[in-house]
Design an enzyme around this catalytic site. Structure first.
Site, short mmCIF file in Angstrom:
data_model
loop_
_atom_site.label_atom_id
_atom_site.label_comp_id
_atom_site.label_asym_id
_atom_site.label_seq_id
_atom_site.Cartn_x
_atom_site.Cartn_y
_atom_site.Cartn_z
N SER A 163 0.88 -1.30 0.08
CA SER A 163 0.05 0.05 -0.01
C SER A 163 0.83 1.34 0.07
CB SER A 163 -0.81 -0.05 1.16
OG SER A 163 -2.08 0.70 1.08
N ASP A 175 -5.50 -3.88 -2.87
CA ASP A 175 -4.75 -3.34 -1.86
C ASP A 175 -4.23 -4.55 -1.32
OD1 ASP A 175 -3.65 -2.28 0.80
OD2 ASP A 175 -4.51 -0.59 0.37
#
Length: 322
Positions: free
Chosen positions: A58, A204
Site C-alpha cells: 500500500s 490493496d
C-alpha cells in the site's frame, strides 16, 4: 604476536569471503501514516546502512518503490509535505471547481471528485469509483526522472504486495511498470478500481499481507528492518483495517458493506509471524493519526515521530552497519 596477527588476517579474509549480510527493508501499509516511514529512512541513511532489498504494501509500496528508484529520504520528505494528497488520491479535477454536480466527458463529478466512470464505454467504476490515475502518473513521472520506470531496472530490488480480489489470494509484484504495480498495491476495494493483470483483479495488498517480512526474506535478506504503521499493539483490532477518509467516502457512496468484507480479510496469523521475523522492528506511535491524516503539518509531524522512533534503535542500526 605473529600467531595473533595471522589469526586476525585469516578472520578478515573469511569475513570478506563470506560477504556482509544482506539487509532487507519492509514498509507496511497505513495511508497517510506512511510519512513516518520517511522519518525512519532518514535514520537508516544517517547510520550509513545500505539497503539491499525492499518490500512494501500500500503506502509502503509508494515509499519503497520510489526509494528503490533512487530517491533519498530528504526528497521523499519534500514529496509528502508538499503533495496535495486529497486531489492526488481521489483524482479530483481542479478545473471542475466546487460545483456540487457535473458531468464532463461522460464522467460524473461531485465537487470535482469523480464518482462514476465513462458511461459511453460501459465503465461504471467496477469495484471502485476512483481510477487512481493521479497516483499512478505521479509515481511513473518520479520514477522516470530517476531513469527507472520498471521493476527490472531498479537499482535496489523491490517487490510490492497486492491481492487478487476474486480469489482473496496474495500476489507479489516484481516485474513490469513500477507505477502500475504500486497502483495495484494501494487500490482499496470499493474505492479504487482494481488493476487488471494476467486475468486477476488486483487490489490493496494490506488485506492479505500488510507487513511483508516474509517477502523480503524470500528475496534473500539476512537481516530485516521492518516499519509497522498499524496502531493497535501489533494486532489488528477485531480484524479491522483503518481506511480513514476513504471509509467515509465509501459509506457516502454506498460501498460500506464491501469495505466491511475487506476489513475481515487481513491474515492476522501471518502478520504476527512477520512481526516476530523482523530483526529490527520499528513501530512509530501514531495513535491520533489515521490513513487520511495527510497535509503539510501532519506529514511533518509523522516524519519526526518516525525519525524519533527509529533513533531508539540507533545502537542496533550502528551495530548492523559495523
Amino acid at each position: 604476536m605473529r600467531k595473533i596477527a595471522l589469526f586476525c588476517l585469516l578472520a578478515c579474509w573469511l569475513t570478506a569471503a563470506a560477504g556482509r549480510p544482506k539487509v532487507g527493508l519492509v514498509l507496511g501499509g497505513g495511508g497517510a501514516k506512511g510519512a513516518a516511514e520517511v522519518g525512519v529512512l532518514k535514520v537508516i541513511e544517517r547510520a550509513g546502512i545500505k539497503v539491499d532489498y525492499i518490500a512494501g504494501t500500500s503506502i509502503g509500496s509508494i515509499v519503497g518503490g520510489l526509494y528503490a528508484a533512487g530517491y533519498t529520504a530528504a526528497e521523499l520528505d519534500t514529496m509528502f509535505c508538499q503533495q496535495e494528497w486529497l486531489s492526488l488520491l481521489t483524482d479530483r479535477r481542479s478545473d471542475i471547481g466546487n460545483e456540487p454536480y457535473k458531468v464532463k466527458d461522460g464522467v460524473t463529478y461531485i465537487f470535482g471528485f469523480p464518482v462514476m466512470g465513462d458511461l459511453r464505454n460501459g465503465d461504471i467504476g467496477g469495484f471502485g469509483v476512483m481510477r487512481g490515475e493521479h497516483v499512478e502518473q505521479m509515481v511513473d513521472s518520479m520514477a522516470r526522472l530517476k531513469g527507472h520506470a520498471n521493476f527490472e531496472s531498479l537499482p535496489v530490488p523491490f517487490k510490492c504486495v497486492a491481492a487478487d480480489f476474486r480469489t482473496a489470494r496474495e500476489v507479489v509484484i516484481d516485474d513490469g511498470q513500477l507505477s502500475k504495480g504500486v497502483r495495484a498495491s494501494m487500490a482499496i476495494p470499493g474505492i479504487f478500481k482494481p488493476v487488471n493483470r494476467d486475468g486477476m483483479k488486483l487490489v490493496d495488498g494490506g488485506m492479505m499481507n500488510n507487513l511483508p517480512v516474509d517477502v523480503v526474506r524470500q528475496m534473500g535478506a539476512d537481516i530485516v528492518i521492518a516499519v509497522d504503521l498499524q496502531q493497535n499493539e501489533q494486532k489488528p483490532r477485531n480484524g479491522q483495517t483503518d481506511f480513514g477518509l476513504v471509509s467515509g467516502i465509501a459509506d457516502m457512496l454506498g460501498f460500506g458493506g464491501l469495505l466491511d468484507w475487506v476489513a475481515q480479510r487481513p491474515d492476522i496469523t501471518k502478520y504476527n509471524e512477520n512481526v516476530k521475523k523482523a530483526d529490527i522492528y520499528i513501530h512509530p506511535p501514531l495513535p491520533d493519526m489515521d490513513a487520511s491524516s495527510f497535509g503539510n503539518k501532519n506529514s511533518a509531524r509523522m516524519i519526526k515521530i518516525g525519525e524519533d522512533e527509529a533513533m531508539k534503535h540507533w545502537d542496533k542500526l550502528v551495530k548492523l552497519k559495523e
